[in-house]
Design a protein around this motif. Sequence first.
Motif, PDB file in Angstrom:
ATOM      1  N   GLY A 138       6.324 -10.436   6.598  1.00  0.00           N
ATOM      2  CA  GLY A 138       6.391  -9.000   6.395  1.00  0.00           C
ATOM      3  C   GLY A 138       5.981  -8.521   5.018  1.00  0.00           C
ATOM      4  O   GLY A 138       5.884  -7.324   4.775  1.00  0.00           O
ATOM      5  N   LYS A 139       5.714  -9.438   4.084  1.00  0.00           N
ATOM      6  CA  LYS A 139       5.329  -9.051   2.724  1.00  0.00           C
ATOM      7  C   LYS A 139       3.819  -9.181   2.555  1.00  0.00           C
ATOM      8  O   LYS A 139       3.237 -10.225   2.843  1.00  0.00           O
ATOM      9  CB  LYS A 139       6.023  -9.926   1.683  1.00  0.00           C
ATOM     10  CG  LYS A 139       7.501  -9.674   1.571  1.00  0.00           C
ATOM     11  CD  LYS A 139       8.061 -10.490   0.430  1.00  0.00           C
ATOM     12  CE  LYS A 139       9.542 -10.255   0.257  1.00  0.00           C
ATOM     13  NZ  LYS A 139      10.072 -11.073  -0.829  1.00  0.00           N
ATOM     14  N   MET A 140       3.219  -8.138   2.048  1.00  0.00           N
ATOM     15  CA  MET A 140       1.789  -8.122   1.825  1.00  0.00           C
ATOM     16  C   MET A 140       1.431  -9.046   0.661  1.00  0.00           C
ATOM     17  O   MET A 140       2.109  -9.062  -0.360  1.00  0.00           O
ATOM     18  CB  MET A 140       1.375  -6.683   1.509  1.00  0.00           C
ATOM     19  CG  MET A 140      -0.053  -6.405   1.719  1.00  0.00           C
ATOM     20  SD  MET A 140      -0.452  -4.628   1.742  1.00  0.00           S
ATOM     21  CE  MET A 140       0.767  -3.894   0.691  1.00  0.00           C
ATOM     22  N   PHE A 141       0.334  -9.808   0.839  1.00  0.00           N
ATOM     23  CA  PHE A 141      -0.136 -10.647  -0.268  1.00  0.00           C
ATOM     24  C   PHE A 141      -1.627 -10.517  -0.526  1.00  0.00           C
ATOM     25  O   PHE A 141      -2.124 -10.997  -1.538  1.00  0.00           O
ATOM     26  CB  PHE A 141       0.287 -12.117  -0.105  1.00  0.00           C
ATOM     27  CG  PHE A 141      -0.393 -12.854   1.013  1.00  0.00           C
ATOM     28  CD1 PHE A 141      -1.489 -13.670   0.776  1.00  0.00           C
ATOM     29  CD2 PHE A 141       0.089 -12.775   2.302  1.00  0.00           C
ATOM     30  CE1 PHE A 141      -2.102 -14.380   1.801  1.00  0.00           C
ATOM     31  CE2 PHE A 141      -0.509 -13.494   3.341  1.00  0.00           C
ATOM     32  CZ  PHE A 141      -1.610 -14.288   3.078  1.00  0.00           C
ATOM     33  N   ILE A 142      -2.365  -9.823   0.363  1.00  0.00           N
ATOM     34  CA  ILE A 142      -3.784  -9.548   0.140  1.00  0.00           C
ATOM     35  C   ILE A 142      -4.108  -8.190   0.755  1.00  0.00           C
ATOM     36  O   ILE A 142      -3.644  -7.886   1.857  1.00  0.00           O
ATOM     37  CB  ILE A 142      -4.716 -10.576   0.818  1.00  0.00           C
ATOM     38  CG1 ILE A 142      -4.398 -11.997   0.414  1.00  0.00           C
ATOM     39  CG2 ILE A 142      -6.191 -10.263   0.529  1.00  0.00           C
ATOM     40  CD1 ILE A 142      -5.115 -13.027   1.267  1.00  0.00           C
ATOM     41  N   THR A 143      -4.923  -7.418   0.053  1.00  0.00           N
ATOM     42  CA  THR A 143      -5.522  -6.221   0.632  1.00  0.00           C
ATOM     43  C   THR A 143      -7.019  -6.292   0.382  1.00  0.00           C
ATOM     44  O   THR A 143      -7.470  -6.884  -0.607  1.00  0.00           O
ATOM     45  CB  THR A 143      -4.966  -4.907   0.025  1.00  0.00           C
ATOM     46  OG1 THR A 143      -5.343  -4.827  -1.345  1.00  0.00           O
ATOM     47  CG2 THR A 143      -3.461  -4.833   0.160  1.00  0.00           C
ATOM     48  N   VAL A 144      -7.773  -5.707   1.293  1.00  0.00           N
ATOM     49  CA  VAL A 144      -9.227  -5.675   1.157  1.00  0.00           C
ATOM     50  C   VAL A 144      -9.666  -4.213   1.176  1.00  0.00           C
ATOM     51  O   VAL A 144      -9.723  -3.602   2.237  1.00  0.00           O
ATOM     52  CB  VAL A 144      -9.924  -6.475   2.280  1.00  0.00           C
ATOM     53  CG1 VAL A 144     -11.436  -6.488   2.055  1.00  0.00           C
ATOM     54  CG2 VAL A 144      -9.379  -7.894   2.352  1.00  0.00           C
ATOM     55  N   PRO A 145      -9.948  -3.642   0.003  1.00  0.00           N
ATOM     56  CA  PRO A 145     -10.363  -2.238  -0.070  1.00  0.00           C
ATOM     57  C   PRO A 145     -11.671  -1.964   0.674  1.00  0.00           C
ATOM     58  O   PRO A 145     -12.422  -2.883   1.009  1.00  0.00           O
ATOM     59  CB  PRO A 145     -10.522  -1.991  -1.569  1.00  0.00           C
ATOM     60  CG  PRO A 145      -9.675  -3.038  -2.211  1.00  0.00           C
ATOM     61  CD  PRO A 145      -9.779  -4.236  -1.304  1.00  0.00           C
ATOM     62  N   ASP A 146     -11.945  -0.684   0.861  1.00  0.00           N
ATOM     63  CA  ASP A 146     -13.090  -0.220   1.650  1.00  0.00           C
ATOM     64  C   ASP A 146     -14.430  -0.832   1.279  1.00  0.00           C
ATOM     65  O   ASP A 146     -15.221  -1.154   2.148  1.00  0.00           O
ATOM     66  CB  ASP A 146     -13.227   1.304   1.540  1.00  0.00           C
ATOM     67  CG  ASP A 146     -12.098   2.037   2.233  1.00  0.00           C
ATOM     68  OD1 ASP A 146     -11.323   1.392   2.963  1.00  0.00           O
ATOM     69  OD2 ASP A 146     -11.994   3.254   2.036  1.00  0.00           O
ATOM     70  N   ASP A 147     -14.704  -0.966  -0.006  1.00  0.00           N
ATOM     71  CA  ASP A 147     -16.052  -1.400  -0.391  1.00  0.00           C
ATOM     72  C   ASP A 147     -16.302  -2.888  -0.149  1.00  0.00           C
ATOM     73  O   ASP A 147     -17.440  -3.341  -0.210  1.00  0.00           O
ATOM     74  CB  ASP A 147     -16.351  -1.038  -1.840  1.00  0.00           C
ATOM     75  CG  ASP A 147     -15.504  -1.811  -2.841  1.00  0.00           C
ATOM     76  OD1 ASP A 147     -14.711  -2.696  -2.441  1.00  0.00           O
ATOM     77  OD2 ASP A 147     -15.635  -1.530  -4.041  1.00  0.00           O
TER      78      ASP A 147
END
Length: 110
Positions: A21-30
């Motif tokens: 349940g804990k976020m460890f990666i995000t991938v932004p739009d670009d």
Amino acid sequence: MSLPETVEKEAWSMPTFRVAGKMFITVPDDETSFAVRCPRHEREELIAAEPEKFWVPPHEASSAWVRVRLRALEDLDELRDILVDSWTQAAPERLAEAFPALRPGAGKSA
């Protein structure tokens, strides 16, 4: 997705990856960078040492995250090390204990 108990979930119109349940990666739009967990005291050192690779947008300055430019990575091993480090910070202790090879420094000689 190969890290234990990792799931992908869309948030803020972008893919995010979570463990327990804990976020460890995000991938932004670009899609030219990704964000990972990073203690702020370490983040400043990373940015100072390799500003072409690590950065923080102004709106994330107070967070414990850092962005990583994909084009600046040396190779897939470096990418994996960064992702595993972020996963380790988010994963519950039971997973860290169950997968000791994923602990920071595991398998590397001194």
